[in-house]
Design a protein around this motif. Structure first.
Motif, PDB file in Angstrom:
ATOM      1  N   MET A 206       0.828  -1.198   0.000  1.00  0.00           N
ATOM      2  CA  MET A 206       0.000   0.000   0.000  1.00  0.00           C
ATOM      3  C   MET A 206       0.870   1.258   0.000  1.00  0.00           C
ATOM      4  O   MET A 206       1.843   1.343   0.736  1.00  0.00           O
ATOM      5  N   ARG A 207       0.442   2.232  -0.792  1.00  0.00           N
ATOM      6  CA  ARG A 207       1.151   3.509  -0.819  1.00  0.00           C
ATOM      7  C   ARG A 207       0.403   4.595  -0.056  1.00  0.00           C
ATOM      8  O   ARG A 207       0.991   5.608   0.318  1.00  0.00           O
ATOM      9  N   HIS A 208      -0.897   4.366   0.171  1.00  0.00           N
ATOM     10  CA  HIS A 208      -1.699   5.353   0.882  1.00  0.00           C
ATOM     11  C   HIS A 208      -2.751   4.652   1.738  1.00  0.00           C
ATOM     12  O   HIS A 208      -3.257   3.593   1.370  1.00  0.00           O
ATOM     13  N   PRO A 240       3.249   3.643   3.950  1.00  0.00           N
ATOM     14  CA  PRO A 240       2.176   4.356   3.241  1.00  0.00           C
ATOM     15  C   PRO A 240       1.901   5.709   3.882  1.00  0.00           C
ATOM     16  O   PRO A 240       2.042   5.866   5.107  1.00  0.00           O
ATOM     17  N   VAL A 345      -4.206   1.913  -2.771  1.00  0.00           N
ATOM     18  CA  VAL A 345      -4.718   2.744  -1.678  1.00  0.00           C
ATOM     19  C   VAL A 345      -5.640   1.866  -0.840  1.00  0.00           C
ATOM     20  O   VAL A 345      -6.499   1.168  -1.378  1.00  0.00           O
TER      21      VAL A 345
END
Length: 383
Positions: A206-208, A240, A345
């Protein structure tokens, strides 16, 4: 004694209950009383939103962390919040636990339905809020458990009421939202849990993370948890970014308020462990974004964007949203994922979707006249 739709819980070692914080730091068992109430880890699932006229398909890949199913009696983010508070009360021999919040408080309802499972009696100190159908359902369910109620005609009386409750012999009183380090540590565990799921390959990197921010407890703990996980080499090397969507007033939901609690929680955890942890407090803020464009008229007031997000989630079989918290954070999710955010996300589903217990007319009849009038009012339309 309040009643709960789920059965009683025997004492349980938090490591056996898969509380990630205790699995990572087993020595905490000896210094941090804890009452596991949730079922962990909560799942991470794909969120396949489809194009609609009002909600174009997001450009970023969307996932959802099913915190809404975190406990069988009543889930949501407040389960992790109250585990430390409940554990401390039991450790101190206190048999009564008080929560406070608005009439439709998830924190109060979560406490009323989960704390009795480990033998605690529950009281709630409640003040009015804008009328929504979801908030009315929460209040009916809270009152139907038979909790003790300390009513307040206004939030201005909250310090005085809490002061009186603190003076009660044998009573444990949580601060509003449980937002102190002991409550925040449950969400540090949530951040470590997510990192572990990424490391295990059960979900992508996950990045966000997008979630609602009210008391700041969940946002602060999650921010610290994902940063700590990265520093420990669990999951992605780059944690994230946490996107906290304001549903309450500034400055209580400001970036500085979230960071203040995250730093206090880090110091508390380091004190319990007796050593420093590899988290640079000066860099915590770099992993946090606070969004204030989705609050509408203010706390408790529905928004048209929130309604659209609710319909979009329902169309794909996602969890039901409520207009006070999750509809606004889901609206932010759709807007951000359709615009500036790249990469996977994950949406942190903070509102319980467990069935509420049946309404008890006898308990509702004993509600204050103000509460009864509030329950009888029509729900507000969206802005």
């Amino acid at each position: 004694m309040t009643v709960s739709p789920a059965g009683p819980l025997p004492p349980q070692d938090p490591r056996d209950a898969q509380v990630a914080l205790f699995q990572r730091y087993p020595s905490l068992v000896d210094v941090l009383p804890w009452a596991p109430l949730g079922v962990y880890p909560t799942a991470v699932e794909a969120l396949p939103l489809t194009p609609t006229a009002r909600s174009p398909r997001p450009t970023a890949e969307l996932w959802i962390k099913r915190e809404d199913q975190s406990a069988p009696a009543y889930g949501g983010n407040k389960v992790r919040t109250i585990e430390g508070h409940v554990g401390r009360a039991l450790h101190r021999g206190q048999r009564e636990l008080w929560a406070s919040g608005a009439f439709g408080s998830n924190h109060a309802l979560c406490t009323a339905l989960n704390a009795p499972r480990v033998g605690l009696s529950v009281g709630v100190a409640l003040f009015p809020q804008p009328v929504t159908a979801a908030a009315q359902r929460n209040l009916r369910a809270t009152l139907s458990t038979g909790v003790r109620v300390a009513p307040m005609p206004s939030t201005l009386l909250l310090p005085w009421v809490l002061g009186r409750l603190f003076a009660r012999r044998g009573a444990a009183v949580m601060t509003p939202g449980g937002a102190i380090p002991i409550g925040c540590l449950g969400h540090v565990s949530g951040g470590l849990e997510l990192a572990g799921q990424i490391a295990a390959g059960t979900c992508p990197e996950m990045r966000h993370v997008v979630l609602a921010v009210g008391s700041t407890c969940t946002s602060a703990g999650l921010l610290l948890g994902v940063q700590l996980a990265a520093a420990l080499g669990i999951g992605p090397a780059t944690p994230p970014t946490v996107h906290a969507v304001r549903i309450g007033p500034w400055p209580f939901t400001s970036k500085s308020a979230i960071l203040w609690l995250a730093r206090r929680t880090l110091r508390t955890l380091e004190g319990l462990l007796g050593r420093a942890l590899p988290v640079d407090v000066r860099r915590l803020g770099g992993g946090l974004r606070v969004h204030g464009d989705f609050i509408g008229r203010g706390y408790g007031f529905p928004t048209a964007a929130g309604d659209a997000a609710t319909r979009a989630f329902a169309a794909v079989g996602g969890p039901a949203l409520d207009p006070v918290y999750t509809a606004k954070s889901a609206a932010a999710l759709l807007a951000l994922a359709g615009g500036s955010l790249e990469g996977p996300v994950v949406y942190w589903a903070t509102k319980s979707t467990r069935p509420l217990p049946p309404t008890d007319p006898a308990h509702l009849a004993r509600a204050t006249p103000q509460m009864q009038r509030w329950l009888a009012r029509p729900a507000l339309p969206s802005a």
